[in-house]
Design an enzyme around this catalytic site. Sequence first.
Site, PDB file in Angstrom:
ATOM      1  N   HIS A  66      -1.593  -1.965  -3.764  1.00 24.99           N
ATOM      2  CA  HIS A  66      -2.850  -1.711  -3.049  1.00 24.99           C
ATOM      3  C   HIS A  66      -3.028  -0.197  -2.939  1.00 24.99           C
ATOM      4  O   HIS A  66      -2.142   0.512  -2.447  1.00 24.99           O
ATOM      5  CB  HIS A  66      -2.757  -2.352  -1.668  1.00 24.99           C
ATOM      6  CG  HIS A  66      -3.990  -2.260  -0.851  1.00 24.99           C
ATOM      7  ND1 HIS A  66      -5.028  -3.152  -0.974  1.00 24.99           N
ATOM      8  CD2 HIS A  66      -4.356  -1.391   0.116  1.00 24.99           C
ATOM      9  CE1 HIS A  66      -5.991  -2.833  -0.113  1.00 24.99           C
ATOM     10  NE2 HIS A  66      -5.601  -1.762   0.564  1.00 24.99           N
ATOM     11  N   GLY A 107       1.814  -1.794   4.162  1.00 27.98           N
ATOM     12  CA  GLY A 107       2.051  -0.382   3.906  1.00 27.98           C
ATOM     13  C   GLY A 107       3.347   0.080   4.527  1.00 27.98           C
ATOM     14  O   GLY A 107       4.406   0.071   3.889  1.00 27.98           O
ATOM     15  N   SER A 108       3.282   0.462   5.804  1.00 30.11           N
ATOM     16  CA  SER A 108       4.444   1.074   6.440  1.00 30.11           C
ATOM     17  C   SER A 108       5.663   0.156   6.468  1.00 30.11           C
ATOM     18  O   SER A 108       6.798   0.638   6.338  1.00 30.11           O
ATOM     19  CB  SER A 108       4.081   1.532   7.849  1.00 30.11           C
ATOM     20  OG  SER A 108       3.409   0.520   8.551  1.00 30.11           O
ATOM     21  N   MET A 158     -12.408   3.454   0.526  1.00 29.96           N
ATOM     22  CA  MET A 158     -12.976   3.765   1.849  1.00 29.96           C
ATOM     23  C   MET A 158     -13.692   5.094   1.706  1.00 29.96           C
ATOM     24  O   MET A 158     -13.280   6.113   2.256  1.00 29.96           O
ATOM     25  CB  MET A 158     -11.848   3.809   2.887  1.00 29.96           C
ATOM     26  CG  MET A 158     -11.282   2.425   3.191  1.00 29.96           C
ATOM     27  SD  MET A 158      -9.635   2.505   3.930  1.00 29.96           S
ATOM     28  CE  MET A 158      -8.651   2.624   2.461  1.00 29.96           C
ATOM     29  N   MET A 185      -9.362   7.282   0.432  1.00 27.21           N
ATOM     30  CA  MET A 185     -10.084   7.721   1.638  1.00 27.21           C
ATOM     31  C   MET A 185     -10.711   9.079   1.404  1.00 27.21           C
ATOM     32  O   MET A 185     -10.074   9.965   0.818  1.00 27.21           O
ATOM     33  CB  MET A 185      -9.115   7.809   2.815  1.00 27.21           C
ATOM     34  CG  MET A 185      -8.377   6.519   3.076  1.00 27.21           C
ATOM     35  SD  MET A 185      -7.229   6.690   4.439  1.00 27.21           S
ATOM     36  CE  MET A 185      -6.654   5.001   4.598  1.00 27.21           C
ATOM     37  N   HIS A 218      -8.789  -0.005  -2.930  1.00 29.58           N
ATOM     38  CA  HIS A 218      -9.599  -0.208  -1.724  1.00 29.58           C
ATOM     39  C   HIS A 218     -10.318   1.110  -1.442  1.00 29.58           C
ATOM     40  O   HIS A 218      -9.701   2.059  -0.954  1.00 29.58           O
ATOM     41  CB  HIS A 218      -8.648  -0.616  -0.582  1.00 29.58           C
ATOM     42  CG  HIS A 218      -9.293  -0.745   0.749  1.00 29.58           C
ATOM     43  ND1 HIS A 218      -8.562  -0.772   1.923  1.00 29.58           N
ATOM     44  CD2 HIS A 218     -10.592  -0.879   1.122  1.00 29.58           C
ATOM     45  CE1 HIS A 218      -9.388  -0.904   2.944  1.00 29.58           C
ATOM     46  NE2 HIS A 218     -10.623  -0.957   2.492  1.00 29.58           N
ATOM     47  N   GLY A 278      -8.197   3.845   7.994  1.00 26.69           N
ATOM     48  CA  GLY A 278      -8.013   5.291   8.077  1.00 26.69           C
ATOM     49  C   GLY A 278      -6.555   5.690   8.089  1.00 26.69           C
ATOM     50  O   GLY A 278      -6.202   6.740   7.565  1.00 26.69           O
ATOM     51  N   PHE A 279      -5.713   4.851   8.663  1.00 25.64           N
ATOM     52  CA  PHE A 279      -4.308   5.241   8.820  1.00 25.64           C
ATOM     53  C   PHE A 279      -3.380   4.048   8.626  1.00 25.64           C
ATOM     54  O   PHE A 279      -3.743   2.924   8.985  1.00 25.64           O
ATOM     55  CB  PHE A 279      -4.073   5.822  10.224  1.00 25.64           C
ATOM     56  CG  PHE A 279      -4.973   7.003  10.499  1.00 25.64           C
ATOM     57  CD1 PHE A 279      -4.612   8.280  10.064  1.00 25.64           C
ATOM     58  CD2 PHE A 279      -6.190   6.827  11.132  1.00 25.64           C
ATOM     59  CE1 PHE A 279      -5.460   9.359  10.275  1.00 25.64           C
ATOM     60  CE2 PHE A 279      -7.049   7.905  11.349  1.00 25.64           C
ATOM     61  CZ  PHE A 279      -6.680   9.175  10.925  1.00 25.64           C
ATOM     62  N   GLY A 280      -2.200   4.335   8.089  1.00 30.45           N
ATOM     63  CA  GLY A 280      -1.161   3.320   8.042  1.00 30.45           C
ATOM     64  C   GLY A 280      -0.467   3.255   9.403  1.00 30.45           C
ATOM     65  O   GLY A 280      -0.661   4.129  10.249  1.00 30.45           O
ATOM     66  N   GLY A 281       0.305   2.223   9.604  1.00 28.41           N
ATOM     67  CA  GLY A 281       1.145   2.137  10.798  1.00 28.41           C
ATOM     68  C   GLY A 281       0.440   1.735  12.079  1.00 28.41           C
ATOM     69  O   GLY A 281       0.999   1.910  13.163  1.00 28.41           O
ATOM     70  N   ASP A 283      -5.183   2.758  -1.402  1.00 28.44           N
ATOM     71  CA  ASP A 283      -6.141   3.124  -0.359  1.00 28.44           C
ATOM     72  C   ASP A 283      -6.746   4.483  -0.652  1.00 28.44           C
ATOM     73  O   ASP A 283      -6.067   5.508  -0.540  1.00 28.44           O
ATOM     74  CB  ASP A 283      -5.429   3.157   1.002  1.00 28.44           C
ATOM     75  CG  ASP A 283      -5.119   1.765   1.511  1.00 28.44           C
ATOM     76  OD1 ASP A 283      -6.061   0.948   1.587  1.00 28.44           O
ATOM     77  OD2 ASP A 283      -3.958   1.489   1.828  1.00 28.44           O
ATOM     78  N   MET A 314     -10.208  -6.475   7.093  1.00 30.22           N
ATOM     79  CA  MET A 314      -9.436  -5.425   7.754  1.00 30.22           C
ATOM     80  C   MET A 314      -8.937  -5.927   9.108  1.00 30.22           C
ATOM     81  O   MET A 314      -9.728  -6.392   9.939  1.00 30.22           O
ATOM     82  CB  MET A 314     -10.290  -4.174   7.979  1.00 30.22           C
ATOM     83  CG  MET A 314     -10.697  -3.429   6.720  1.00 30.22           C
ATOM     84  SD  MET A 314      -9.324  -2.976   5.641  1.00 30.22           S
ATOM     85  CE  MET A 314      -8.274  -2.007   6.738  1.00 30.22           C
ATOM     86  N   ASP A 365      -5.558  -6.819   5.445  1.00 31.49           N
ATOM     87  CA  ASP A 365      -5.063  -5.439   5.348  1.00 31.49           C
ATOM     88  C   ASP A 365      -4.962  -4.768   6.716  1.00 31.49           C
ATOM     89  O   ASP A 365      -5.972  -4.565   7.394  1.00 31.49           O
ATOM     90  CB  ASP A 365      -6.049  -4.664   4.454  1.00 31.49           C
ATOM     91  CG  ASP A 365      -5.616  -3.232   4.170  1.00 31.49           C
ATOM     92  OD1 ASP A 365      -4.522  -2.836   4.599  1.00 31.49           O
ATOM     93  OD2 ASP A 365      -6.393  -2.527   3.503  1.00 31.49           O
ATOM     94  N   GLY A 366      -3.734  -4.395   7.081  1.00 33.49           N
ATOM     95  CA  GLY A 366      -3.524  -3.587   8.274  1.00 33.49           C
ATOM     96  C   GLY A 366      -2.612  -4.226   9.299  1.00 33.49           C
ATOM     97  O   GLY A 366      -2.898  -5.315   9.800  1.00 33.49           O
ATOM     98  N   GLY A 367      -1.487  -3.570   9.578  1.00 32.30           N
ATOM     99  CA  GLY A 367      -0.589  -4.045  10.641  1.00 32.30           C
ATOM    100  C   GLY A 367       0.167  -5.307  10.297  1.00 32.30           C
ATOM    101  O   GLY A 367       0.649  -6.003  11.194  1.00 32.30           O
ATOM    102  N   SER A 410       0.852  -1.191   0.000  1.00 31.51           N
ATOM    103  CA  SER A 410       0.000   0.000   0.000  1.00 31.51           C
ATOM    104  C   SER A 410       0.884   1.234   0.000  1.00 31.51           C
ATOM    105  O   SER A 410       1.762   1.384   0.866  1.00 31.51           O
ATOM    106  CB  SER A 410      -0.877   0.015   1.257  1.00 31.51           C
ATOM    107  OG  SER A 410      -1.399   1.317   1.446  1.00 31.51           O
TER     108      SER A 410
HETATM  109  C1  DX5 Z   1      -5.795   1.270   6.423  1.00 33.08           C
HETATM  110  C2  DX5 Z   1      -5.423   0.913   4.997  1.00 33.08           C
HETATM  111  C3  DX5 Z   1      -4.227   0.006   4.905  1.00 33.08           C
HETATM  112  C4  DX5 Z   1      -2.990   0.551   5.519  1.00 33.08           C
HETATM  113  C5  DX5 Z   1      -1.894  -0.473   5.514  1.00 33.08           C
HETATM  114  O1  DX5 Z   1      -6.860   2.112   6.392  1.00 33.08           O
HETATM  115  O2  DX5 Z   1      -6.508   0.274   4.374  1.00 33.08           O
HETATM  116  O3  DX5 Z   1      -4.022  -0.446   3.577  1.00 33.08           O
HETATM  117  O4  DX5 Z   1      -2.588   1.752   4.953  1.00 33.08           O
HETATM  118  O5  DX5 Z   1      -0.797   0.079   6.153  1.00 33.08           O
HETATM  119  P1  DX5 Z   1       0.008  -0.649   7.335  1.00 33.08           P
HETATM  120  O6  DX5 Z   1       0.629  -1.865   6.710  1.00 33.08           O
HETATM  121  O7  DX5 Z   1       0.983   0.371   7.744  1.00 33.08           O
HETATM  122  O8  DX5 Z   1      -0.982  -1.016   8.398  1.00 33.08           O
HETATM  123 ZN    ZN Z   2      -6.363  -0.869   2.335  1.00 32.84          ZN
END
Ligand code: DX5
Ligand code: ZN
Length: 216
Positions: free
Chosen positions: A32, A194-195, A67, A36, A65, A141-144, A34, A136, A172-174, A7
Amino acid sequence: MNILSPSIMTADFLNLGRDLEEIKKAGVKNLHLDVMDGNFVPNISYGPKIISDIKKGTDFILDAHLMINEPENLIEEFSKAGCDYITIHPESTIHLHRQISLIKSFGKKAGVSLNPSTPLSYLDYVIDDIDLILIMSVNPGFGGQSFIPKILDKIRETKELIGDRDIILEVDGGVKLDNLKDIIDAGADMVVVGSAVFDGKDPRKNAEEFLEILND
Ligand code: DX5
Ligand code: ZN
């Protein structure tokens, strides 16, 4: 083999082209995206223009994706931008089935994404119409953010629900190197990272480390 879908949410946008070339060299095939709207989720990212530029300048498989509330207003736009997969959340639209048909009417693969607290029963009457389920493992909403451990059970249940249907199970996420194995063992076919790919100086090396485990 499992798929890595990085992402770009937390990427360095001033150097996006360079970093995309780097992860390409690592062997990454999917991206990916994202999207938003500051309404469905408490953050704003980017829209069709950036996606269309990525499409023109690279050959990644684009996994969008959305959102955003009322995605029906923009599905055509995102299709034209070159997304290969378009994934939406059931809570973002009154007519989920209609929007899945709309995505497919543009020749795109359709996905449904479930937030951590959204039950699998939302899939009951659409599962035979979709190509991808995005589970999810953080609140979007946020990476990391940190992976919610309870979601491992949900991944297992989703895998069972999919059975022998031709549906990709994406998580997806973390996702980090240290929980990747558990997520794959629970049944994920594709992971969003992502991060852990884009933070730091070396996205190529980061991606290679994930691919080494995923290609095992
Ligand atoms: C969260 C996003 C994810 C996110 C992934 O809202 O849908 O795709 O950015 O980032 P990490 O891997 O940092 O959780
Ligand atoms: Zn995503």
